[in-house]
Write an enzyme that holds these catalytic residues in place. Structure first.
Site, PDB file in Angstrom:
ATOM      1  N   ASP A  20       0.928   5.606   0.382  1.00  0.00           N
ATOM      2  CA  ASP A  20       0.208   6.685   1.045  1.00  0.00           C
ATOM      3  C   ASP A  20      -0.251   7.743   0.054  1.00  0.00           C
ATOM      4  O   ASP A  20       0.156   7.743  -1.121  1.00  0.00           O
ATOM      5  CB  ASP A  20       1.099   7.346   2.095  1.00  0.00           C
ATOM      6  CG  ASP A  20       1.427   6.421   3.244  1.00  0.00           C
ATOM      7  OD1 ASP A  20       0.601   5.527   3.533  1.00  0.00           O
ATOM      8  OD2 ASP A  20       2.498   6.580   3.852  1.00  0.00           O
ATOM      9  N   ARG A  76      10.360   8.057   3.395  1.00  0.00           N
ATOM     10  CA  ARG A  76      10.253   9.505   3.582  1.00  0.00           C
ATOM     11  C   ARG A  76      10.950   9.963   4.864  1.00  0.00           C
ATOM     12  O   ARG A  76      11.521  11.057   4.918  1.00  0.00           O
ATOM     13  CB  ARG A  76       8.786   9.910   3.589  1.00  0.00           C
ATOM     14  CG  ARG A  76       8.100   9.733   2.226  1.00  0.00           C
ATOM     15  CD  ARG A  76       6.592   9.825   2.331  1.00  0.00           C
ATOM     16  NE  ARG A  76       6.170  11.085   2.914  1.00  0.00           N
ATOM     17  CZ  ARG A  76       4.945  11.309   3.394  1.00  0.00           C
ATOM     18  NH1 ARG A  76       4.039  10.332   3.380  1.00  0.00           N
ATOM     19  NH2 ARG A  76       4.627  12.486   3.889  1.00  0.00           N
ATOM     20  N   ARG A 108       0.831  -1.198   0.000  1.00  0.00           N
ATOM     21  CA  ARG A 108       0.000   0.000   0.000  1.00  0.00           C
ATOM     22  C   ARG A 108       0.872   1.258   0.000  1.00  0.00           C
ATOM     23  O   ARG A 108       1.874   1.322   0.692  1.00  0.00           O
ATOM     24  CB  ARG A 108      -0.915   0.016   1.226  1.00  0.00           C
ATOM     25  CG  ARG A 108      -1.998  -1.060   1.209  1.00  0.00           C
ATOM     26  CD  ARG A 108      -2.805  -1.050   2.481  1.00  0.00           C
ATOM     27  NE  ARG A 108      -1.993  -1.438   3.639  1.00  0.00           N
ATOM     28  CZ  ARG A 108      -2.464  -1.547   4.880  1.00  0.00           C
ATOM     29  NH1 ARG A 108      -3.740  -1.263   5.134  1.00  0.00           N
ATOM     30  NH2 ARG A 108      -1.674  -1.915   5.867  1.00  0.00           N
TER      31      ARG A 108
END
Length: 270
Positions: free
Chosen positions: A58, A203, A56
């Site tokens: 974001d 990130r 998945r």
């Protein structure tokens, strides 16, 4: 009376994550990539289709080679899934390929590696053409210490210092097979290849590397951050704009080779 048999399919997808509220379906009718894809596939199949994704992503995160699988009893050609899906679907999601698979193939659990690229620019003013496509910092960066810090992450580590508080992974211990920084301080590509990634791991790593490159954190302090196993002492998370899922690794038996980086994603930065 004949009995319909189920066929499992794998799709390779590309999408612009800036257009959606992430991958996973959400309550309230928010636009997500999963919702858009399942709606298109269900229209083609004339029956409900549910997909399982390799990983998945974001809100704001892009993909050039995401992988999903689904099961269906209807008979459609690979060309029909690709062309029909793309004709039916939001233009910010594209099916690149469709392939019939063995019934035991699983897009998530059979994946043993994921590839990500983060594109980062450094300039005094953020260029509007790059909004949603590249990460940005106004700080001048030094790439050599950033590379030294990145090298500390290769191997098996507890990545709790780079893990979101919302992460649902069972363990923060992951293996980073390789990590490379290429390009220049003004236009940089940060490539990561790992077994799997905890929530916001890429990130958060980039955010810490920016601190190193900007002189706000030494390489030794970066090593201390990794050892601390605590998100509370880490720099801020970088924006999602520059993050791309660029490939998923599967065993050879499934004949799903990891795609090469597309030429438009600056693959030859040195």
């Amino acid at each position: 009376m004949s009995v319909s048999t189920t066929q499992r399919w794998a799709l390779t997808l590309a999408y612009d994550g800036a257009a959606f509220h992430g991958w996973q379906k959400q309550p309230g009718g928010l636009d997500t990539i999963q919702t858009v894809l399942e709606t298109a596939l269900s229209t083609i199949a004339d029956e409900p289709i549910a997909v399982t994704v390799a990983g998945r992503t974001d809100a704001g995160v892009h993909a050039t080679a995401q992988v999903v699988h689904f099961d269906t009893c209807v008979r459609r050609s690979a060309q029909t899934w690709v062309r029909g899906g793309n004709a039916t679907m939001d233009k910010n999601v594209r099916i690149l390929a469709a392939q019939p698979m063995a019934a035991h193939f699983h897009a998530r659990f059979d994946a043993f590696g994921r590839h990500y690229r983060y594109l980062l620019t450094s300039s005094s003013v953020r260029m509007p053409q790059l909004l949603g496509k590249m990460g940005w910092t106004h700080w001048p960066l030094a790439i050599v210490p950033m590379r030294e810090a990145a090298a500390l992450l290769v191997g098996e580590h507890d990545f709790s210092s780079f893990r979101s508080s919302e992460c649902q992974a069972k363990s923060p211990v992951k293996t980073l097979y390789d990590m490379r920084l290429s390009g220049s301080p003004e236009l940089m590509a940060i490539d990561l290849h790992g077994s799997a990634f905890v929530h916001n791991m890429v990130r958060n790593i980039v955010g810490a590397l920016v601190y190193v490159g900007a002189g706000k954190m030494t390489v030794a302090q970066f090593a201390d951050l990794l050892a601390a196993k605590s998100r509370r002492v880490a720099p801020p998370t970088m924006m999602a704009d520059g993050l791309y899922l660029t490939g998923v690794d599967y065993p050879p038996e499934f004949n799903l080779p990891t795609p090469q980086l597309p030429v438009w994603l600056w693959p030859n930065l040195v």
